[in-house]
Design a protein around this motif. Structure first.
Motif: not given
Ligand code: PDD
Length: 286
Positions: A129, A134, A170, A251
């Motif tokens: 990912l 995301i 997400d 992330m």
């Protein structure tokens, strides 16, 4: 293989571990928690999590369990017993289980409940990912006013995750008075030019342990950091965005409320910060 978990001084197979129905964590969400990541069998930023745990206890006037000084040993023991190479250790302390339900806090005869368990996440640091990023949506932040305390009142964050899922995203970023507070279980950042922008610490957000480390590493790498409020409109116009947490590290975020950021790829800053964070954190893992 069944997990070995820790409950009030005992290491037990998960099927045998039990907590009272009168436990205040269960009845009142009267509990605090920490999530510490494990990479290569070692704990990332353990000391930071322990300090924040003590702070959460202090803020709620909740007694610490007798085993407070043994937490590192208990974490390590669980990592070993469950053969965790990459994963997480979850820790929860509640105000214990009095003999009946009562809103008032129990007296000192009621001992706090201490529970720890591991979650096995092979390849946690190399999550695919992170290569694509995301998508987040925005939702109103209707949580209570002491989000700096890491309590187990996680119903609204769970609902936020579900709203995101339903919208094909997400995760959700929460908005208060027009400004982004944080993600459902992570801190939120945007990048404009080469500047990293994230909300300043206050009672409005959790003081992320990953956030503290990432901002330190960013400044050490001569990256510009601005701690201030930002709106969701500003986020939609950002060059990049990302989140940080013990389970996601750094992330990248590639879409906000359906608006693609930059060219729709993770960009430069977030992947670089992820790399620095993982490298540096591994050096001090214990
Ligand atoms: N969540 N903000 C919120 C609301 C969080 O729940 C978390 C962590 C963070 C990031 O904090 P840290 O960097 O110390 O993990 C910020 C954990 C991972 C969880 O609930 O699973």
């Amino acid at each position: 293989m069944s997990r070995i978990v820790y409950v009030n001084g005992e290491y037990l197979p998960e099927e045998e571990a039990k907590v009272s129905v009168f436990d205040r964590g269960f009845l009142f969400a009267d509990g605090v928690y920490e999530v510490t990541s494990v990479l290569g069998g070692k704990l990332i930023d353990f000391e930071g999590h322990k300090i924040r745990l003590q702070r959460s206890l202090n803020e709620l006037d909740m007694p610490a369990p007798e085993a407070m000084d043994d937490l590192l040993e208990i974490h390590r023991e669980l990592v070993t017993k469950n053969e965790i190479e990459d994963g997480l250790v979850y820790l929860q302390i509640t105000r214990g289980a009095p003999s009946d339900r009562d809103f008032a806090f129990p007296g000192p005869d009621v001992k706090p409940t201490l529970v720890l368990f591991t979650q096995n996440k092979p390849g946690l640091a190399t999550a695919p990912l992170a290569k694509v990023g995301i998508k987040v949506i925005s939702v109103e932040d209707i949580r209570w006013g002491r989000r700096d305390i890491k309590t187990v009142q996680l119903l609204y964050p769970s609902m936020g995750k579900m709203m995101a899922k339903k919208a094909g995203a997400d995760d959700a970023w929460m908005i208060e008075d027009g400004f982004v507070t944080e993600g459902t279980s992570n801190n939120a950042y945007i990048v404009k030019g080469n500047k990293i922008i994230t909300r300043a610490l206050s009672n409005d957000i959790l003081h992320g342990i990953t956030r503290a480390a990432v901002l330190r590493f960013a400044r050490e790498a001569q990256m510009e950091v601005e701690e201030r409020n930002f709106t969701i409109e500003e986020a939609k116009e950002a060059d990049e965005a990302f989140i940080t947490s013990a389970s996601m590290f750094v992330m990248p975020v590639v879409s906000v409320d359906g608006v693609t950021l930059g060219d729709g790829t993770p960009g430069n800053v977030a992947p670089r910060l992820r790399e620095i964070y993982l490298d540096e954190s591994l050096k001090t893992a214990i």
